[in-house]
Design a protein around this motif. Structure first.
Motif, PDB file in Angstrom:
ATOM      1  N   LYS A  86       0.837  -1.204   0.000  1.00 22.60           N
ATOM      2  CA  LYS A  86       0.000   0.000   0.000  1.00 22.60           C
ATOM      3  C   LYS A  86       0.867   1.247   0.000  1.00 22.60           C
ATOM      4  CE  LYS A  86      -3.856   2.224   2.411  1.00 22.60           C
ATOM      5  NZ  LYS A  86      -4.846   2.103   3.515  1.00 22.60           N
ATOM      6  N   GLN A 109      -8.508  -6.279  -2.699  1.00 23.17           N
ATOM      7  CA  GLN A 109      -9.335  -5.357  -3.490  1.00 23.17           C
ATOM      8  C   GLN A 109      -8.839  -3.917  -3.358  1.00 23.17           C
ATOM      9  OE1 GLN A 109     -13.093  -6.465  -1.729  1.00 23.17           O
ATOM     10  NE2 GLN A 109     -13.760  -7.558  -3.576  1.00 23.17           N
ATOM     11  N   GLU A 110      -8.457  -3.546  -2.152  1.00 20.05           N
ATOM     12  CA  GLU A 110      -7.959  -2.187  -1.937  1.00 20.05           C
ATOM     13  C   GLU A 110      -6.681  -1.939  -2.731  1.00 20.05           C
ATOM     14  OE1 GLU A 110      -6.497   0.793   1.682  1.00 20.05           O
ATOM     15  OE2 GLU A 110      -6.873  -1.340   2.087  1.00 20.05           O
ATOM     16  N   VAL A 112      -5.502  -3.613  -5.380  1.00 21.88           N
ATOM     17  CA  VAL A 112      -5.789  -3.657  -6.815  1.00 21.88           C
ATOM     18  C   VAL A 112      -6.430  -2.345  -7.266  1.00 21.88           C
ATOM     19  CG1 VAL A 112      -7.298  -4.731  -8.549  1.00 21.88           C
ATOM     20  CG2 VAL A 112      -5.897  -6.160  -7.048  1.00 21.88           C
ATOM     21  N   SER A 113      -7.339  -1.806  -6.457  1.00 18.00           N
ATOM     22  CA  SER A 113      -8.011  -0.549  -6.808  1.00 18.00           C
ATOM     23  C   SER A 113      -7.024   0.614  -6.863  1.00 18.00           C
ATOM     24  CB  SER A 113      -9.116  -0.238  -5.795  1.00 18.00           C
ATOM     25  OG  SER A 113     -10.154  -1.194  -5.878  1.00 18.00           O
ATOM     26  N   ILE A 114      -6.101   0.678  -5.906  1.00 17.97           N
ATOM     27  CA  ILE A 114      -5.088   1.739  -5.918  1.00 17.97           C
ATOM     28  C   ILE A 114      -4.248   1.643  -7.187  1.00 17.97           C
ATOM     29  CG2 ILE A 114      -3.012   2.634  -4.790  1.00 17.97           C
ATOM     30  CD1 ILE A 114      -4.235   1.669  -2.116  1.00 17.97           C
ATOM     31  N   GLN A 116      -4.999   0.225 -10.046  1.00 20.60           N
ATOM     32  CA  GLN A 116      -5.807   0.579 -11.219  1.00 20.60           C
ATOM     33  C   GLN A 116      -5.976   2.086 -11.330  1.00 20.60           C
ATOM     34  OE1 GLN A 116      -9.405  -1.681 -10.631  1.00 20.60           O
ATOM     35  NE2 GLN A 116      -8.609  -3.527 -11.612  1.00 20.60           N
ATOM     36  N   GLU A 117      -6.277   2.739 -10.207  1.00 18.41           N
ATOM     37  CA  GLU A 117      -6.505   4.179 -10.208  1.00 18.41           C
ATOM     38  C   GLU A 117      -5.253   4.934 -10.644  1.00 18.41           C
ATOM     39  OE1 GLU A 117      -7.503   7.729  -6.984  1.00 18.41           O
ATOM     40  OE2 GLU A 117      -8.007   5.644  -6.507  1.00 18.41           O
ATOM     41  N   ASP A 323      -5.951  -9.168 -12.579  1.00 17.46           N
ATOM     42  CA  ASP A 323      -6.542  -8.722 -11.314  1.00 17.46           C
ATOM     43  C   ASP A 323      -7.638  -9.679 -10.861  1.00 17.46           C
ATOM     44  OD1 ASP A 323      -4.854  -6.538 -11.282  1.00 17.46           O
ATOM     45  OD2 ASP A 323      -6.327  -5.165 -12.149  1.00 17.46           O
ATOM     46  N   GLU A 324      -8.420 -10.185 -11.802  1.00 15.66           N
ATOM     47  CA  GLU A 324      -9.467 -11.140 -11.445  1.00 15.66           C
ATOM     48  C   GLU A 324      -8.878 -12.398 -10.809  1.00 15.66           C
ATOM     49  OE1 GLU A 324     -13.215 -13.605 -13.487  1.00 15.66           O
ATOM     50  OE2 GLU A 324     -11.809 -12.483 -14.738  1.00 15.66           O
TER      51      GLU A 324
END
Length: 339
Positions: A86, A109-110, A112-114, A116-117, A323-324
């Motif tokens: 992170k 999920q957190e 992966v989301s970072i 991706q963003e 990611d999946e």
């Protein structure tokens, strides 16, 4: 001129020096620029790397502030993966993280989301996608010898009767060994429709789990991942049953065994099976003839994870592990301990 990928390591323990750096040294297009570890000594491995220009320190901010670093590889104890990943992602760094990536789906999920963003590379180091035995069973499946696959089992057996240990779920065999085997199955078949769990401590009932047998259920296919620390006589590593045949591979990939005795990647014979350890295929052809064949083992190479990272970061290729797939594996692992 081939573009170089500049990497840094967080962690400089046994895993870094056994499963990562020896393989990276076989790739001229990857440069180890920095290594950060909580403590530094003057081990021979450190002196050797310093002599070729690698910078060592104890502060992760040295990596964060170094704009020449293309990829940071986290090889710390597993409990620290989430916090380091992170921190590095929020700082804008591409991250390759050792397994098990994290403990919970929410954490995965957190992260992966970072990534991706911020449009960053983020992937677990699933080196056993390049085990020789796994590459061999993929080849057997792809050739169609077995017809429609109906049952596949992979075992990871040891005999360590006195090695029970204390800890949390994250410290046991399911997360430690199961992460590789589940990832292999997910890479072949995707997300299962249902999962059946048997996870236990067998050497000391108050210790972390050291045994599991878990069924991943797909339409018309059962994929079983299993491990025990009490196998005086191990199961075959792989058993595959199909509508036309059966394939059995008894022995494990030899890369780890060779590393343990000091044989390094790039040396002659590294990671190779002897012919006596090749898998055995029995199938029926279209004429109904029973055919028995020995299948030579496909060469494994853990450095191919780094090749995949290079191709993604330098050449714009798709990630080796989607990611999946990342989220599916962590969800399956976490659900093993949900009531």
């Amino acid at each position: 001129m081939t573009k170089k990928l500049n990497i840094a390591y967080v962690g400089f323990g046994k895993s870094t020096n056994r499963y990562h750096i020896p393989f990276v040294k076989t790739r001229e297009n990857i440069v180890i620029k920095r290594i950060v570890n909580r403590t530094l000594g003057k081990r021979p491995e450190q002196a050797e790397l310093e002599a070729t220009g690698t910078l060592f320190s104890t502060d992760i901010n040295d990596i964060i502030s170094d704009e020449t670093i293309d990829l940071v590889v986290i090889v710390t104890p597993a409990f620290a993966h989430y916090d380091y990943a992170k921190q590095l992602l929020l700082a804008g760094k591409n991250v390759l993280c050792d397994k098990p990536l994290v403990e919970t789906l929410a954490q995965a999920q957190e992260l992966v989301s970072i990534a991706q963003e911020k449009k960053l590379f983020f992937m677990p180091f699933q080196n056993r996608r390049f085990d020789s035995d796994f590459l061999t069973i993929k080849k057997v499946i792809d050739t169609g010898y077995l017809g429609d696959l109906i049952d596949i089992t992979v075992n990871m057996d040891h005999f360590r009767p006195a090695d029970a240990s204390q800890g949390e779920n994250f410290d046991g065999a399911w997360y430690g060994h199961g992460v590789h085997m589940v990832d292999q199955m997910v890479s072949l078949f995707g997300k299962p429709q249902e999962v059946q769990y048997d996870i236990r401590a067998t050497r000391d009932y108050d210790s972390v789990d050291d045994y599991f047998s878990v069924n991943l259920l797909y339409p018309n296919l059962r994929a079983t991942v299993a491990a025990t620390e009490l196998a005086a006589l191990p199961h075959p590593k792989w058993v595959l049953y199909g509508t036309r045949g059966t394939f059995i591979k008894n022995d494990v990939d030899q890369q780890e065994n060779d590393l343990k005795v000091g044989l390094l990647p790039g040396t002659e014979g590294f990671g190779q099976d002897s012919p006596a350890d090749f898998g055995q295929l029995t199938y029926y052809n279209q004429n109904g003839d029973r055919i028995v064949k020995t299948i030579p083992t496909v060469a494994g190479d853990y450095a191919r994870v780094y090749d995949a990272a290079y191709d993604c970061l330098i050449n714009g290729a798709e990630k080796l592990i989607t990611d999946e797939q990342i989220l599916t594996v962590i969800e399956i692992l976490e659900n093993g301990f949900k009531k």
